[in-house]
Write an enzyme that holds these catalytic residues in place. Structure first.
Site, mmCIF file in Angstrom:
data_model
loop_
_atom_site.group_PDB
_atom_site.id
_atom_site.type_symbol
_atom_site.label_atom_id
_atom_site.label_comp_id
_atom_site.label_asym_id
_atom_site.label_seq_id
_atom_site.Cartn_x
_atom_site.Cartn_y
_atom_site.Cartn_z
ATOM 1 N N LYS A 112 0.744 -1.123 0.086
ATOM 2 C CA LYS A 112 0.099 0.126 0.099
ATOM 3 C C LYS A 112 1.063 1.180 -0.017
ATOM 4 C CE LYS A 112 -3.958 1.965 2.549
ATOM 5 N NZ LYS A 112 -4.786 1.877 3.597
ATOM 6 N N SER A 150 -9.992 2.379 2.777
ATOM 7 C CA SER A 150 -8.724 2.974 1.912
ATOM 8 C C SER A 150 -8.111 2.103 1.260
ATOM 9 C CB SER A 150 -8.229 4.175 2.525
ATOM 10 O OG SER A 150 -7.262 3.382 3.472
ATOM 11 N N SER A 207 -10.438 0.300 6.986
ATOM 12 C CA SER A 207 -9.524 0.165 5.871
ATOM 13 C C SER A 207 -8.871 -1.115 5.250
ATOM 14 C CB SER A 207 -8.810 1.394 5.462
ATOM 15 O OG SER A 207 -9.241 2.586 5.382
HETATM 16 N N1 GLN Z 1 -13.284 5.042 6.029
HETATM 17 C C1 GLN Z 1 -12.754 5.436 7.079
HETATM 18 C C2 GLN Z 1 -12.418 6.953 6.872
HETATM 19 O O1 GLN Z 1 -12.486 7.395 5.757
HETATM 20 C C3 GLN Z 1 -11.625 4.506 7.360
HETATM 21 C C4 GLN Z 1 -10.320 4.778 6.902
HETATM 22 C C5 GLN Z 1 -9.255 4.090 7.318
HETATM 23 O O2 GLN Z 1 -9.234 2.982 7.790
HETATM 24 N N2 GLN Z 1 -7.913 4.406 6.931
HETATM 25 O O3 GLN Z 1 -11.789 7.631 7.708
#
Ligand code: GLN
Length: 490
Positions: free
Chosen positions: A79, A160, A184
């Site tokens: 990632k 994400s 995410s």
């Molecule tokens: N979807 C959540 C956010 O937008 C979690 C994102 C994540 O875990 N990096 O904050």
């Protein structure tokens, strides 16, 4: 040789060790696969082909001498949140420009130390803020799965870590690193029929991970099987002096837990996760999960986590607050892009206005607001109190049960633009995942069924702090019972 890209990580590592094929062969097979499918899916934003083949040759030399680590010769995707020395690492934000860090993250270093091969950097929501990969500066990632309605609608892989999930699901790597601040790892894993685990906060070092919300961020893998996820987690986690929140405790042997079963375990089903508007088939799958665990010898108990309804609002205060502080460092002076205009202050402003995308700017404004004098007590402090309450709810239920079973998400994968216009609707997708981050607990998502649209759905197992073992035990039983072997057709 059958298609090497379809192997599990475990099968690939065994095959490499047995010299059934070389690391160069499997690495080349993945580079060819990326060449064919990545242009449609946009999972990789950087492919490090030459580096990968160089690492593969070194692995082959070690294997020939009977040496090698636990992932020797196995090609992985990384990632873009993880800093990789000398290779562009931007968290998919324009503000970092072509930033190539002079150091390596501890998590990726742990993988290379065990002989893994790096295929490239994976797309993600900008600074990991998002649930659909639509906020990436490099464009959205496409989910390899399609609805069975013949309409060919392009779906998001979640976010994400959408690039990580799509890359593993479409055989563009054996497994991938990912990160989870509010879901995410688990939500994209669920949306693509993959396994993903967020370990206990502090298990994996945050050194060299581009920060979003430091008290919530945690690294973990997305993989094809629970066993592969356990293997990756064992290697990614380590005690690390370079991260002051790293836990200085040994990393257990989790791969042995995967087949251990759940006989005699008490599994809690939290009633507050039965939310309004949840599709009936998700509810049904949850019941099916309960039945599978009962059959395997677990005792099921109904439990209550009364503060669950405050988790999402608390998360969307704490995470932006920490983000607004963490992202203050991007001022155009030290990293990435600088957009010079007028005086120093104007240069800061232009750099940040041009460099951050809309969602990141929204979070930074929310974060600055909830931390500002006069609002701090009303929002930030209140959210911290709620966070404590949520952790206490978990402590209470974990005094009577070993793990919790919930759906991973309130929906299957959705289409581009379906939620992007309404941030609150997008945030609601994280309703079942943010609680584990707020309380620092380990949680795994395992693919369990296809819905009537033909899309994968995941079940989530939340464990006690430091009890990833129970996540892997329960996850292993769910995986076996579900026998989820569906693949997307590309
Ligand atoms: N979807 C959540 C956010 O937008 C979690 C994102 C994540 O875990 N990096 O904050």
């Amino acid at each position: 040789m059958s298609d090497l890209t379809k192997l599990t990580l475990k099968a690939a590592v065994d095959g490499l060790k047995n010299k059934d094929f070389s690391s160069r062969e499997i690495t080349q097979a993945f580079l060819d696969r990326i060449e064919t499918v990545n242009k449609d899916l946009n999972a990789y934003i950087v492919v490090t082909g030459e580096k990968a083949l160089g690492m593969a040759d070194q692995s082959d030399a070690r294997i020939a001498k009977g040496e090698g680590g636990r992932l020797e010769g196995a090609p992985l995707g990384i990632k873009d949140l993880f800093c990789t020395q000398g290779i562009k690492s931007t968290a998919c934000s324009a503000i970092l420009g072509d930033f190539a860090p002079p150091y390596e993250s501890t998590v990726t270093q742990n993988l290379w130390d065990q002989g893994a091969v790096m295929l490239g950097k994976l797309n993600m929501d900008e600074f990991a803020m998002g649930s659909s990969n639509e906020t990436s500066h490099y464009g959205p990632v496409v989910n390899p799965w399609k609805r069975n309605d013949g309409a060919n609608t392009k779906l998001t892989p979640g976010g994400s870590s959408g690039g990580s999930a799509t890359a593993v699901a479409s055989d563009m790597c054996l497994a991938a690193t990912a990160s989870d601040t509010g879901g995410s790892i688990r939500q994209p894993a669920a949306f693509t029929g993959m396994v993903g685990i967020k370990p206990t906060y502090g298990r994996a070092s945050r050194y060299g991970m581009i920060a979003f919300a430091s008290s919530l961020d945690q690294a973990g893998p997305i993989a094809k099987t629970v066993e592969d996820a356990a293997l990756m987690t064992e290697i990614m986690c380590s005690a690390d002096d370079k991260d002051s929140t790293s836990l200085h405790i040994p990393v257990p042997n989790w791969t042995k837990d995967v087949g251990a079963g759940v006989k005699g375990m008490k599994i809690g089903v939290p009633r507050e996760y039965r939310v309004d508007g949840m599709p009936a088939e998700i509810e049904k799958l949850w019941e099916q999960g309960v039945a599978w665990l009962k059959e395997a010898g677990a005792e099921i108990v109904d439990v209550s986590l009364p503060h669950t309804k405050y988790a999402l609002p608390a998360y969307y205060i704490v995470a932006p607050a920490e983000a607004s502080s963490n992202l203050a460092r991007y001022d155009g002076m030290r990293y990435g892009d600088r957009h010079t205009s007028g005086d120093l202050i104007e240069t800061y402003e232009t750099t940040r206005a041009d460099g951050f995308g809309t969602e990141v700017q929204r979070r930074l404004m929310i974060g600055a607001y909830v931390l500002s004098a006069g609002y701090y007590d009303a929002y930030y402090l209140q959210a911290q109190k709620v966070r404590k309450r949520i952790a206490m709810d978990f402590d209470e239920v974990f005094s009577t049960c070993d793990a919790l079973l919930t759906p991973t998400c309130p929906s299957a994968a959705f289409g581009f633009g379906e939620k992007a216009g309404n941030p609150v609707e997008m945030y609601l997708n994280d309703i079942f995942t943010v609680t584990a981050n707020l309380a620092g607990l380990p949680a795994i998502s395992v693919p369990a069924a296809l819905d009537t649209q033909g899309l994968p759905l995941g079940l989530q197992v939340i464990g006690k702090a430091l009890d990833e073992a129970s996540c892997f035990k329960v996850g292993g039983v769910l995986e076996k019972a579900a026998a989820f072997s569906h693949k997307p057709t590309l």
